[in-house]
Design a protein around this motif. Sequence first.
Motif, PDB file in Angstrom:
ATOM      1  N   THR A 152       0.812  -1.222   0.000  1.00  0.00           N
ATOM      2  CA  THR A 152       0.000   0.000   0.000  1.00  0.00           C
ATOM      3  C   THR A 152       0.842   1.268   0.000  1.00  0.00           C
ATOM      4  OG1 THR A 152      -0.133   0.198   2.410  1.00  0.00           O
ATOM      5  CG2 THR A 152      -1.764  -1.229   1.328  1.00  0.00           C
ATOM      6  N   TYR A 153       2.153   1.119   0.048  1.00  0.00           N
ATOM      7  CA  TYR A 153       3.051   2.264   0.103  1.00  0.00           C
ATOM      8  C   TYR A 153       3.619   2.606  -1.273  1.00  0.00           C
ATOM      9  CZ  TYR A 153       3.368   2.223   5.229  1.00  0.00           C
ATOM     10  OH  TYR A 153       3.104   2.295   6.565  1.00  0.00           O
ATOM     11  N   ALA A 154       3.857   3.895  -1.470  1.00  0.00           N
ATOM     12  CA  ALA A 154       4.710   4.320  -2.571  1.00  0.00           C
ATOM     13  C   ALA A 154       6.171   4.055  -2.173  1.00  0.00           C
ATOM     14  CB  ALA A 154       4.522   5.803  -2.856  1.00  0.00           C
ATOM     15  N   VAL A 155       6.995   3.789  -3.153  1.00  0.00           N
ATOM     16  CA  VAL A 155       8.412   3.517  -2.883  1.00  0.00           C
ATOM     17  C   VAL A 155       9.282   4.410  -3.759  1.00  0.00           C
ATOM     18  CG1 VAL A 155      10.246   1.787  -3.030  1.00  0.00           C
ATOM     19  CG2 VAL A 155       7.979   1.152  -2.147  1.00  0.00           C
ATOM     20  N   GLY A 156      10.254   5.003  -3.130  1.00  0.00           N
ATOM     21  CA  GLY A 156      11.200   5.842  -3.866  1.00  0.00           C
ATOM     22  C   GLY A 156      12.592   5.246  -3.804  1.00  0.00           C
ATOM     23  N   TRP A 157      13.334   5.491  -4.869  1.00  0.00           N
ATOM     24  CA  TRP A 157      14.757   5.115  -4.904  1.00  0.00           C
ATOM     25  C   TRP A 157      15.575   6.407  -4.884  1.00  0.00           C
ATOM     26  CZ3 TRP A 157      16.782   0.319  -4.415  1.00  0.00           C
ATOM     27  CH2 TRP A 157      15.949  -0.770  -4.658  1.00  0.00           C
ATOM     28  N   PHE A 158      16.577   6.421  -4.042  1.00  0.00           N
ATOM     29  CA  PHE A 158      17.488   7.551  -3.929  1.00  0.00           C
ATOM     30  C   PHE A 158      18.919   7.016  -3.985  1.00  0.00           C
ATOM     31  CE2 PHE A 158      14.627  11.020  -2.694  1.00  0.00           C
ATOM     32  CZ  PHE A 158      13.481  10.296  -2.412  1.00  0.00           C
ATOM     33  N   ARG A 159      19.855   7.903  -4.249  1.00  0.00           N
ATOM     34  CA  ARG A 159      21.248   7.500  -4.242  1.00  0.00           C
ATOM     35  C   ARG A 159      22.104   8.619  -3.674  1.00  0.00           C
ATOM     36  NH1 ARG A 159      22.433   7.357 -10.810  1.00  0.00           N
ATOM     37  NH2 ARG A 159      22.418   9.631 -11.149  1.00  0.00           N
ATOM     38  N   GLN A 160      23.247   8.227  -3.137  1.00  0.00           N
ATOM     39  CA  GLN A 160      24.172   9.202  -2.590  1.00  0.00           C
ATOM     40  C   GLN A 160      25.586   8.801  -2.959  1.00  0.00           C
ATOM     41  OE1 GLN A 160      23.809   9.975   1.631  1.00  0.00           O
ATOM     42  NE2 GLN A 160      24.809  11.968   1.396  1.00  0.00           N
ATOM     43  N   ALA A 161      26.229   9.666  -3.714  1.00  0.00           N
ATOM     44  CA  ALA A 161      27.621   9.458  -4.099  1.00  0.00           C
ATOM     45  C   ALA A 161      28.523  10.117  -3.066  1.00  0.00           C
ATOM     46  CB  ALA A 161      27.865  10.044  -5.482  1.00  0.00           C
ATOM     47  N   PRO A 162      29.775   9.686  -2.975  1.00  0.00           N
ATOM     48  CA  PRO A 162      30.690  10.277  -1.993  1.00  0.00           C
ATOM     49  C   PRO A 162      30.805  11.783  -2.173  1.00  0.00           C
ATOM     50  CG  PRO A 162      31.627   8.291  -2.913  1.00  0.00           C
ATOM     51  CD  PRO A 162      30.388   8.573  -3.705  1.00  0.00           C
ATOM     52  N   GLY A 163      30.650  12.504  -1.079  1.00  0.00           N
ATOM     53  CA  GLY A 163      30.795  13.945  -1.117  1.00  0.00           C
ATOM     54  C   GLY A 163      29.622  14.702  -1.699  1.00  0.00           C
ATOM     55  N   LYS A 164      28.559  13.966  -2.024  1.00  0.00           N
ATOM     56  CA  LYS A 164      27.381  14.606  -2.617  1.00  0.00           C
ATOM     57  C   LYS A 164      26.155  14.367  -1.750  1.00  0.00           C
ATOM     58  CE  LYS A 164      28.914  14.421  -7.435  1.00  0.00           C
ATOM     59  NZ  LYS A 164      28.530  14.061  -8.815  1.00  0.00           N
ATOM     60  N   GLU A 165      25.148  15.178  -1.989  1.00  0.00           N
ATOM     61  CA  GLU A 165      23.897  15.001  -1.260  1.00  0.00           C
ATOM     62  C   GLU A 165      23.099  13.847  -1.860  1.00  0.00           C
ATOM     63  OE1 GLU A 165      23.129  19.582   0.270  1.00  0.00           O
ATOM     64  OE2 GLU A 165      21.709  18.609  -1.080  1.00  0.00           O
ATOM     65  N   ARG A 166      22.224  13.302  -1.047  1.00  0.00           N
ATOM     66  CA  ARG A 166      21.339  12.244  -1.527  1.00  0.00           C
ATOM     67  C   ARG A 166      20.413  12.822  -2.588  1.00  0.00           C
ATOM     68  NH1 ARG A 166      18.606   8.490   2.960  1.00  0.00           N
ATOM     69  NH2 ARG A 166      20.828   8.403   3.433  1.00  0.00           N
ATOM     70  N   GLU A 167      20.215  12.076  -3.675  1.00  0.00           N
ATOM     71  CA  GLU A 167      19.374  12.567  -4.746  1.00  0.00           C
ATOM     72  C   GLU A 167      18.323  11.545  -5.145  1.00  0.00           C
ATOM     73  OE1 GLU A 167      21.572  13.377  -8.320  1.00  0.00           O
ATOM     74  OE2 GLU A 167      22.258  11.316  -8.549  1.00  0.00           O
ATOM     75  N   PHE A 168      17.227  12.056  -5.644  1.00  0.00           N
ATOM     76  CA  PHE A 168      16.126  11.223  -6.117  1.00  0.00           C
ATOM     77  C   PHE A 168      16.517  10.520  -7.406  1.00  0.00           C
ATOM     78  CE2 PHE A 168      11.898   9.914  -7.001  1.00  0.00           C
ATOM     79  CZ  PHE A 168      11.639  10.197  -8.335  1.00  0.00           C
ATOM     80  N   VAL A 169      16.092   9.266  -7.517  1.00  0.00           N
ATOM     81  CA  VAL A 169      16.340   8.487  -8.733  1.00  0.00           C
ATOM     82  C   VAL A 169      15.029   8.148  -9.435  1.00  0.00           C
ATOM     83  CG1 VAL A 169      17.263   6.332  -9.645  1.00  0.00           C
ATOM     84  CG2 VAL A 169      18.464   7.513  -7.787  1.00  0.00           C
ATOM     85  N   ALA A 170      14.125   7.515  -8.703  1.00  0.00           N
ATOM     86  CA  ALA A 170      12.856   7.069  -9.296  1.00  0.00           C
ATOM     87  C   ALA A 170      11.886   6.746  -8.171  1.00  0.00           C
ATOM     88  CB  ALA A 170      13.064   5.850 -10.189  1.00  0.00           C
ATOM     89  N   ALA A 171      10.622   6.623  -8.536  1.00  0.00           N
ATOM     90  CA  ALA A 171       9.615   6.256  -7.546  1.00  0.00           C
ATOM     91  C   ALA A 171       8.478   5.520  -8.230  1.00  0.00           C
ATOM     92  CB  ALA A 171       9.096   7.489  -6.813  1.00  0.00           C
ATOM     93  N   ILE A 172       7.678   4.850  -7.424  1.00  0.00           N
ATOM     94  CA  ILE A 172       6.528   4.118  -7.961  1.00  0.00           C
ATOM     95  C   ILE A 172       5.406   4.158  -6.936  1.00  0.00           C
ATOM     96  CG2 ILE A 172       7.394   1.895  -7.095  1.00  0.00           C
ATOM     97  CD1 ILE A 172       6.238   0.644  -9.707  1.00  0.00           C
ATOM     98  N   ASN A 173       4.191   4.379  -7.398  1.00  0.00           N
ATOM     99  CA  ASN A 173       3.071   4.385  -6.453  1.00  0.00           C
ATOM    100  C   ASN A 173       2.642   2.950  -6.162  1.00  0.00           C
ATOM    101  OD1 ASN A 173       1.802   3.757  -8.869  1.00  0.00           O
ATOM    102  ND2 ASN A 173       0.090   5.165  -8.550  1.00  0.00           N
ATOM    103  N   TRP A 174       1.643   2.811  -5.286  1.00  0.00           N
ATOM    104  CA  TRP A 174       1.324   1.460  -4.828  1.00  0.00           C
ATOM    105  C   TRP A 174       0.736   0.609  -5.949  1.00  0.00           C
ATOM    106  CZ3 TRP A 174      -3.517  -0.789  -4.743  1.00  0.00           C
ATOM    107  CH2 TRP A 174      -4.608   0.062  -4.966  1.00  0.00           C
ATOM    108  N   ARG A 175       0.054   1.281  -6.904  1.00  0.00           N
ATOM    109  CA  ARG A 175      -0.542   0.523  -8.013  1.00  0.00           C
ATOM    110  C   ARG A 175       0.468   0.209  -9.109  1.00  0.00           C
ATOM    111  NH1 ARG A 175      -4.582   4.352  -7.177  1.00  0.00           N
ATOM    112  NH2 ARG A 175      -3.641   5.612  -8.833  1.00  0.00           N
ATOM    113  N   GLY A 176       1.558   0.983  -9.136  1.00  0.00           N
ATOM    114  CA  GLY A 176       2.555   0.778 -10.182  1.00  0.00           C
ATOM    115  C   GLY A 176       2.292   1.553 -11.449  1.00  0.00           C
ATOM    116  N   ASP A 177       1.330   2.465 -11.431  1.00  0.00           N
ATOM    117  CA  ASP A 177       0.997   3.200 -12.646  1.00  0.00           C
ATOM    118  C   ASP A 177       1.474   4.650 -12.625  1.00  0.00           C
ATOM    119  OD1 ASP A 177      -2.588   3.657 -11.871  1.00  0.00           O
ATOM    120  OD2 ASP A 177      -0.765   4.209 -10.797  1.00  0.00           O
ATOM    121  N   SER A 178       2.240   5.018 -11.639  1.00  0.00           N
ATOM    122  CA  SER A 178       2.887   6.325 -11.600  1.00  0.00           C
ATOM    123  C   SER A 178       4.352   6.099 -11.266  1.00  0.00           C
ATOM    124  CB  SER A 178       2.244   7.230 -10.548  1.00  0.00           C
ATOM    125  OG  SER A 178       2.950   8.462 -10.459  1.00  0.00           O
TER     126      SER A 178
END
Length: 122
Positions: free
Chosen positions: A31-57
Amino acid sequence: QVSLVVSGGRLVQAGGSLRLSCAASERTFSTYAVGWFRQAPGKEREFVAAINWRGDSTPYANSVKGRFTVSRDNAVNTVYLQMNSLKPEDTAVYYCAAGRSVADTSGAYAYWGQGTQVTVSS
């Protein structure tokens, strides 16, 4: 509350592919949306991708659009990040996070996995 386990990171050559997994044991994970983030050395965490609970966003960061694909299988409580045509600049620790709605900001997600290292060699 959900507990997230991230797996799949490793060393890969540029141009290669990896699939990351974000799994939870709680049935409510579906029932949750899920986001993927990444953080490279010396950099801030950044958004990569996300998906809603249904998978259509499924929004993506411009830097990965066309190369990465996020999907989910609610039957096995797992969200995937398929990463193709990897570049050295994709090297980072990748995290998944669960929240109530799709967003590109880390503050929107209440629960976080432990992260997995992806290293892309040139």
